[in-house]
Design a protein around this motif. Structure first.
Motif, PDB file in Angstrom:
ATOM      1  N   ASP A   1       0.961  -1.438   0.196  1.00  0.00           N
ATOM      2  CA  ASP A   1       0.076   0.203  -0.264  1.00  0.00           C
ATOM      3  C   ASP A   1       0.339   1.315  -0.143  1.00  0.00           C
ATOM      4  O   ASP A   1       0.551   2.641  -0.231  1.00  0.00           O
ATOM      5  N   GLY A   2       2.138   1.485  -0.043  1.00  0.00           N
ATOM      6  CA  GLY A   2       2.597   2.223  -0.119  1.00  0.00           C
ATOM      7  C   GLY A   2       3.881   2.760   0.899  1.00  0.00           C
ATOM      8  O   GLY A   2       4.543   3.768   1.011  1.00  0.00           O
ATOM      9  N   GLU A   3       3.464   2.080   1.919  1.00  0.00           N
ATOM     10  CA  GLU A   3       3.404   2.554   3.713  1.00  0.00           C
ATOM     11  C   GLU A   3       4.695   1.711   3.655  1.00  0.00           C
ATOM     12  O   GLU A   3       4.697   0.269   4.106  1.00  0.00           O
ATOM     13  N   ARG A   4       5.639   2.555   4.155  1.00  0.00           N
ATOM     14  CA  ARG A   4       6.715   2.095   5.165  1.00  0.00           C
ATOM     15  C   ARG A   4       6.247   0.738   5.848  1.00  0.00           C
ATOM     16  O   ARG A   4       5.648   0.787   6.749  1.00  0.00           O
ATOM     17  N   VAL A   5       7.102  -0.366   6.117  1.00  0.00           N
ATOM     18  CA  VAL A   5       7.239  -1.625   6.576  1.00  0.00           C
ATOM     19  C   VAL A   5       8.892  -1.470   7.767  1.00  0.00           C
ATOM     20  O   VAL A   5       9.973  -1.543   6.949  1.00  0.00           O
ATOM     21  N   VAL A   6       8.649  -1.216   9.276  1.00  0.00           N
ATOM     22  CA  VAL A   6       9.436  -1.362   9.923  1.00  0.00           C
ATOM     23  C   VAL A   6       9.490  -3.311  10.175  1.00  0.00           C
ATOM     24  O   VAL A   6       8.845  -3.723  11.135  1.00  0.00           O
ATOM     25  N   VAL A   7      11.121  -3.787   9.989  1.00  0.00           N
ATOM     26  CA  VAL A   7      10.991  -5.044  10.358  1.00  0.00           C
ATOM     27  C   VAL A   7      11.927  -5.590  11.540  1.00  0.00           C
ATOM     28  O   VAL A   7      12.662  -4.950  12.130  1.00  0.00           O
ATOM     29  N   ILE A   8      10.749  -6.810  12.526  1.00  0.00           N
ATOM     30  CA  ILE A   8      11.628  -6.254  14.128  1.00  0.00           C
ATOM     31  C   ILE A   8      12.300  -7.715  14.302  1.00  0.00           C
ATOM     32  O   ILE A   8      10.873  -8.543  13.735  1.00  0.00           O
ATOM     33  N   CYS A   9      13.570  -7.993  15.690  1.00  0.00           N
ATOM     34  CA  CYS A   9      12.828  -9.591  15.498  1.00  0.00           C
ATOM     35  C   CYS A   9      14.020  -9.100  16.587  1.00  0.00           C
ATOM     36  O   CYS A   9      13.939  -7.702  17.488  1.00  0.00           O
ATOM     37  N   GLY A  10      14.356 -10.021  17.592  1.00  0.00           N
ATOM     38  CA  GLY A  10      15.576  -9.732  19.163  1.00  0.00           C
ATOM     39  C   GLY A  10      16.824  -9.235  18.748  1.00  0.00           C
ATOM     40  O   GLY A  10      17.125  -7.727  19.340  1.00  0.00           O
ATOM     41  N   ARG A  11      17.652  -9.150  17.190  1.00  0.00           N
ATOM     42  CA  ARG A  11      18.591  -8.527  17.346  1.00  0.00           C
ATOM     43  C   ARG A  11      19.079  -8.263  16.046  1.00  0.00           C
ATOM     44  O   ARG A  11      20.130  -7.995  15.171  1.00  0.00           O
ATOM     45  N   GLY A  12      17.717  -7.766  14.861  1.00  0.00           N
ATOM     46  CA  GLY A  12      17.856  -7.539  14.301  1.00  0.00           C
ATOM     47  C   GLY A  12      18.780  -8.364  12.375  1.00  0.00           C
ATOM     48  O   GLY A  12      18.967  -7.723  11.809  1.00  0.00           O
ATOM     49  N   GLU A  13      18.442  -9.849  13.819  1.00  0.00           N
ATOM     50  CA  GLU A  13      19.372 -10.463  12.072  1.00  0.00           C
ATOM     51  C   GLU A  13      18.434 -11.082  11.032  1.00  0.00           C
ATOM     52  O   GLU A  13      17.797 -10.952   9.643  1.00  0.00           O
ATOM     53  N   SER A  14      17.270 -11.971  11.787  1.00  0.00           N
ATOM     54  CA  SER A  14      16.700 -12.996  11.375  1.00  0.00           C
ATOM     55  C   SER A  14      15.805 -11.795  10.875  1.00  0.00           C
ATOM     56  O   SER A  14      15.184 -11.792   9.134  1.00  0.00           O
ATOM     57  N   SER A  15      15.087  -9.981  11.410  1.00  0.00           N
ATOM     58  CA  SER A  15      14.599  -9.322  10.625  1.00  0.00           C
ATOM     59  C   SER A  15      15.701  -8.550   9.415  1.00  0.00           C
ATOM     60  O   SER A  15      14.647  -7.971   8.733  1.00  0.00           O
ATOM     61  N   ALA A  16      16.579  -9.012   9.413  1.00  0.00           N
ATOM     62  CA  ALA A  16      17.409  -8.719   8.121  1.00  0.00           C
ATOM     63  C   ALA A  16      16.566  -8.784   6.496  1.00  0.00           C
ATOM     64  O   ALA A  16      16.629  -8.617   5.792  1.00  0.00           O
TER      65      ALA A  16
END
Length: 385
Positions: free
Chosen positions: A72-87
């Motif tokens: 929908d054009g909106e930014r999505v911030v992906v999060i996890c515990g340490r920033g590895e899986s989310s990357a």
């Protein structure tokens, strides 16, 4: 595209939330982790997708279908515990055309975000700075007058910050104070004193709880001089037996006594068996001591919750008059108040017993262990009013 190019720093995320902007989050932690410690502190919409389900979707070549849910054009911030899986997830979503970014270092990075705002209040000529930790809602305070300063309820993780900020204002720390024996975060009183000439100060009642390190003790009505300002100690038991607030001018730095959305929980010191007695003490403290103060008193609490809104000066504070009007709990008779305080309390803070032992000086942890102990929400308030 490298992971660095799609990283969002915790400080940038905190600034976005402070500005009141909406943040769309894709949380790829396991559901129990997400539910226990969500990313909040503003206008946040969270979708949960455990990382293993993402891996399964990737194996089935279904990432495009997943991306379509956010297209929908909106930014999505992906999060996890340490920033590895989310990357990994953020990069895959970007390859499918989404504006996806990874929260740098995950929730552990989020726990290192720290922000300061100056109170717009009469504080006996002193400057009062409120430190805000959005990951847990913990608040600390720096009081500066002339070439002297005091820090109240410092967090160990940020011990260097208080010393540096005082010196940036041409002041040296004279005192490092705790309002009580904290159960949700590791105190920085000793570490601040080690990094400066500050005197450690704790409420005298901490000795009854087993205080095991040297500190100056303060009791009710004792005064500490900071430059031209005076910090007056005010014994306010209820959350804990030794809880002590500090008045400086019209500002009441009240620890975990009274928040902008609720009152303190009464069970962390004595457990379930002693919670009712502590709740009755909390009611007496509020009605006989705190509510006797002028309505223009600015209450500066030790925590804020996700539902709290900052004032115009950016701080999480409120006048006592505003709180009288806002919080039904402050007008309750004792029995009704006790029922309220004991009902629907959130889970106790993570590792609270070990944190208490550490803050009393009866347990020892290194900096990394201290940081791990306090990860998660604070949960020091009773149910929201």
């Amino acid at each position: 595209m490298s992971s660095d190019e799609i990283a969002l720093s915790p400080s940038s995320l905190a600034e976005t939330l402070r500005a009141g902007e909406r943040v769309r989050v894709l949380d790829v932690r396991n559901r129990d982790e997400s539910d226990q410690w969500p990313l909040g502190g503003g206008d946040v919409e969270t979708t949960h997708l455990p990382y293993m389900k993402f891996v399964q979707a990737q194996a089935k070549d279904e990432i495009g279908d997943l991306a379509a849910e956010f297209d929908d054009g909106e930014r999505v911030v992906v999060i996890c515990g340490r920033g590895e899986s989310s990357a990994t997830v953020a990069e895959a979503l970007r390859e499918h055309g989404l504006d996806a970014v990874n929260l740098e270092d995950g929730m552990r990075g989020w726990a290192r975000a720290y922000h300061a705002e100056e109170l717009d209040a009469d504080a006996d000529g002193a400057t009062v700075i409120q430190y805000q930790r959005p990951a847990s809602g913990c608040l600390a305070y720096l009081v500066v007058s002339g070439d002297e300063a005091a820090v109240i309820d410092p967090l160990r993780t940020f011990a260097d910050r208080y010393v540096e900020d005082a010196r940036d204002r041409a002041a040296e720390l004279r005192y490092a104070l705790d309002t009580h024996v904290h159960a949700d975060h590791v105190s920085g009183v000793r570490e601040v004193a080690d990094r400066s000439d500050a005197v450690r100060v704790v409420p005298e009642g901490a000795t009854d709880r087993g205080l095991a390190f040297d500190a100056e003790l303060v009791g009710d009505s004792d005064e500490l001089t900071v430059g031209d300002a005076t910090l007056e100690a005010m014994h306010v038991p209820g959350h804990t037996t030794e809880m002590t607030a500090y008045r400086v001018g019209k500002v009441l730095i009240d620890g975990d006594l009274l928040f902008s959305e609720s009152v303190a929980r009464p069970d962390l010191e004595r457990g379930d068996d002693g919670a009712e007695e502590m709740a009755r003490q909390l009611h007496r403290t509020l009605h006989e001591r705190v509510l006797a103060l002028p309505d223009e008193t600015v209450v500066a609490p030790g925590h804020y919750g996700d539902d709290a809104d900052p004032e115009e000066d950016g701080t999480y504070t409120a006048t006592l008059g505003e709180l009288r009007d806002r919080l039904d709990a402050l007008s309750m008779e004792e029995d009704a108040f006790v029922d309220y305080a004991l009902s629907a309390m959130p889970p106790r803070p993570n590792n609270f017993e070990e944190i208490i032992e550490t803050n009393l000086g009866r347990g020892s942890v290194d900096d990394d262990e201290a940081f791990e102990l306090e990860l998660g929400p604070n949960n020091c308030a009773a149910t929201a009013d």
